[in-house]
Design an enzyme around this catalytic site. Sequence first.
Site, PDB file in Angstrom:
ATOM      1  N   HIS A  62       1.549  -1.203  -0.088  1.00  0.00           N
ATOM      2  CA  HIS A  62      -0.041  -0.038   0.001  1.00  0.00           C
ATOM      3  C   HIS A  62       0.096   1.155   0.150  1.00  0.00           C
ATOM      4  CE1 HIS A  62      -2.970  -2.696   2.430  1.00  0.00           C
ATOM      5  NE2 HIS A  62      -2.918  -2.994   0.831  1.00  0.00           N
ATOM      6  N   LYS A  72       5.944   6.556   6.910  1.00  0.00           N
ATOM      7  CA  LYS A  72       5.734   5.830   8.264  1.00  0.00           C
ATOM      8  C   LYS A  72       7.097   5.484   8.666  1.00  0.00           C
ATOM      9  CE  LYS A  72       1.772   3.919   5.088  1.00  0.00           C
ATOM     10  NZ  LYS A  72       1.599   2.460   4.542  1.00  0.00           N
ATOM     11  N   TYR A 132       1.809   1.545  13.466  1.00  0.00           N
ATOM     12  CA  TYR A 132       3.201   2.081  12.294  1.00  0.00           C
ATOM     13  C   TYR A 132       2.674   4.210  12.992  1.00  0.00           C
ATOM     14  CZ  TYR A 132      -0.449   1.657   9.254  1.00  0.00           C
ATOM     15  OH  TYR A 132      -2.048   1.451   8.246  1.00  0.00           O
ATOM     16  N   ASP A 170      -6.751  -6.201  -1.607  1.00  0.00           N
ATOM     17  CA  ASP A 170      -5.013  -6.381  -1.754  1.00  0.00           C
ATOM     18  C   ASP A 170      -5.035  -7.953  -3.260  1.00  0.00           C
ATOM     19  OD1 ASP A 170      -4.334  -4.920  -0.298  1.00  0.00           O
ATOM     20  OD2 ASP A 170      -3.537  -6.145   1.714  1.00  0.00           O
TER      21      ASP A 170
END
Length: 181
Positions: A62, A72, A132, A170
């Site tokens: 992603h 991130k 995250y 996904d």
Amino acid sequence: MKVTETKLKGCYIIEPRVYHDHRGCFFESFNQQEFEAAIGEKVDFVQDNQSCSYKGVVRALHYQVGAYAQAKLVRVLRGRVLDVAVDLRKDSPTFGDYIAVELSDENKKQVFIPKGFAHGFITLSETAEFFYKCDSFYQKEAEGGVVYNDPDINIDWMLPKDEIILSDRDASLPKLKDARL
């Protein structure tokens, strides 16, 4: 903290100093001042995300595009995952290359993934709690993705294909050559 740049420029593995004694352990999981000094840039995290996954779950690959691209800082609170970052920067000499780092509650490693990368992970333990920080808010219209098993990237997810669990979304992501970058 120990900070090591990976083969992908701007992507770092971060290992905190962990103090152990008869009670257990203590460590600073994030210190903005030390973090920014180590990577040489200012990063303002604005959103924290957390997921829980079962063994074999792949959450990948992603990213967000344009003004909503995200850097991130990722880590595992419980369990073990293989964390993957793929360089999507078209002008980068490592475009399409990836790194894979095992993150766990035992090794306490973290990975900083700058803007311009796709990110994903697979759960290697029975369960994993993944955490995250993001430096930009999530925007649905800016989301993008690359299918986890793109043969041009050729990621070794460390589990057999029949043990991999994917969301419908996904499983239907495009290959890198067809992705919106």
